[in-house]
Design an enzyme around this catalytic site. Structure first.
Site, short mmCIF file in Angstrom:
data_model
loop_
_atom_site.label_atom_id
_atom_site.label_comp_id
_atom_site.label_asym_id
_atom_site.label_seq_id
_atom_site.Cartn_x
_atom_site.Cartn_y
_atom_site.Cartn_z
N ASP A 1 0.82 -1.28 0.13
CA ASP A 1 -0.15 0.08 0.24
C ASP A 1 0.84 1.50 -0.31
OD1 ASP A 1 -2.76 -1.11 -0.33
OD2 ASP A 1 -3.02 -1.06 1.77
N LYS B 1 -2.79 2.70 -1.80
CA LYS B 1 -4.03 3.62 -2.04
C LYS B 1 -3.96 5.19 -0.98
CE LYS B 1 -7.99 0.78 -1.10
NZ LYS B 1 -6.93 -0.30 -0.86
N MET C 1 -8.12 7.92 9.95
CA MET C 1 -8.58 8.95 9.10
C MET C 1 -9.27 10.35 9.26
SD MET C 1 -9.58 5.31 6.60
CE MET C 1 -10.08 4.57 7.70
C1 SAM Z 1 -6.59 3.47 5.82
S1 SAM Z 1 -6.07 3.68 7.65
C2 SAM Z 1 -4.70 1.56 7.94
C3 SAM Z 1 -4.57 1.80 9.16
C4 SAM Z 1 -3.43 0.77 9.39
N1 SAM Z 1 -3.95 -0.73 9.32
C5 SAM Z 1 -3.27 0.49 10.92
O1 SAM Z 1 -3.49 -0.60 11.39
O2 SAM Z 1 -2.37 1.48 11.29
C6 SAM Z 1 -5.06 4.61 6.90
C7 SAM Z 1 -5.64 5.81 8.53
O3 SAM Z 1 -4.31 5.19 8.98
C8 SAM Z 1 -3.91 6.38 10.19
N2 SAM Z 1 -2.03 5.57 10.42
C9 SAM Z 1 -1.30 4.85 9.42
N3 SAM Z 1 -0.24 5.31 9.49
C10 SAM Z 1 -0.25 6.43 10.36
C11 SAM Z 1 0.95 6.79 11.47
N4 SAM Z 1 2.39 6.56 10.54
N5 SAM Z 1 0.65 8.01 11.62
C12 SAM Z 1 -0.97 8.52 12.18
N6 SAM Z 1 -1.51 7.78 11.05
C13 SAM Z 1 -1.97 7.25 10.82
C14 SAM Z 1 -4.01 7.57 9.38
O4 SAM Z 1 -5.42 8.06 10.38
C15 SAM Z 1 -4.56 6.85 8.07
O5 SAM Z 1 -5.12 8.14 7.47
#
Ligand code: SAM
Length: 260
Positions: A39, A61, A174
């Site tokens: 991703d 995405k 998100m």
């Molecule tokens: C599609 S979701 C995926 C979540 C992922 N599977 C997880 O367990 O963290 C994407 C969202 O995860 C959060 N996110 C992912 N990585 C992040 C990071 N390093 N810092 C802050 N938020 C993060 C944000 O809210 C982002 O919009």
């Protein structure tokens, strides 16, 4: 041992971004993979942990930019496995948290493809660590809600708002572009405007940025267009126990961040 003809897919959590938060199992599977389907949120340093000769396929995405549809990704995983490939499907954080792994597992199951799931450090946990923030706190918060700010309009008051008023810590994935809506849902449910809020962009990475405030300040997050990385918002009374010394107020510099 598996013959080359039997493909296999590992749905692997890449962790929140820092490459040393990748699990040993994820690392091993990356080293064994013929193909890595990743991703957009997974940093280059983590993708690079795979073999040099492994094929690397970007599967999207990020907001507003999608290289492949979910249908195409599912079909790709099945095709690669049927070609006998060892595939790592690399997702940011944990694959089972807002990762659409459910759909991919169903497609693999339907196609009779062998697969496994490797957990990863989800963003909420990395964000909490960056703030030294206790997600559960004895006598204050005994539950944790992982929710999303995405797609709120299609639903009535989500149950997580009710959980928040009963003392849960709420981690919003998100949630930047609709922070005002998240705030108003929680306020309508009866959460105090003084409830503590912590926000981390790029949790776990050197580029991380931390902001803090209260529920009343949360709508200001929406105007922070300079936060281009992934953003995690954590709300609740336990958040008040966080370390805010390296963090900036949510309401500050809104004018500077706003388009001219
Ligand atoms: C599609 S979701 C995926 C979540 C992922 N599977 C997880 O367990 O963290 C994407 C969202 O995860 C959060 N996110 C992912 N990585 C992040 C990071 N390093 N810092 C802050 N938020 C993060 C944000 O809210 C982002 O919009």
């Amino acid at each position: 041992s598996r013959g080359r003809e039997d493909g296999h897919v590992a749905l692997v959590g890449a962790g929140p971004g820092a490459e040393d938060l990748v699990t040993l199992r994820a690392h091993r599977l990356l080293m064994e993979a013929d193909v890595i389907v990743h991703d957009a949120l997974v940093p280059e340093a983590v993708i690079a942990l795979g073999r040099r000769d492994a094929e690397r396929i970007a599967a999207g995405k990020r907001k507003g930019c999608q290289t492949r549809t979910q249908e195409e990704i599912k079909a790709l995983l099945v095709t690669l496995a049927r070609e006998g490939k060892r595939v790592v499907r690399l997702k940011s954080g944990d694959p089972l948290v807002f990762g659409r792994a459910g759909e991919e597992m169903a497609a693999l199951r339907d196609a009779g493809v062998s697969f496994e799931v490797v957990p990863g450090v989800t963003a909420a946990l990395a964000a909490a660590a960056d703030f030294e923030l206790p997600l559960t706190l004895r006598g204050v918060s005994s539950s944790l809600v992982l929710t999303t700010g995405h797609d709120l309009k299609s639903r009535a008051l989500p149950d997580w708002a009710k959980l928040a008023i009963s003392g849960a810590t709420v981690a919003v994935y998100m949630g930047r572009t609709n922070a005002a809506e998240v705030a108003s849902l929680l306020a309508e449910a009866g959460l105090s405007p003084d409830t503590a809020v912590a926000v981390v962009e790029n949790a776990s990475l050197p580029s991380r940025r931390r902001l803090h405030g209260t529920l009343a300040d949360l709508p200001a997050l929406q105007d922070r267009t300079s936060l281009a990385g992934p953003v995690m918002t954590i709300i609740g009374d336990a958040v008040a126990g966080a370390d805010f010394t390296a963090s900036e107020p949510l309401r500050a510099r809104v004018a500077a961040d706003s388009p001219a």
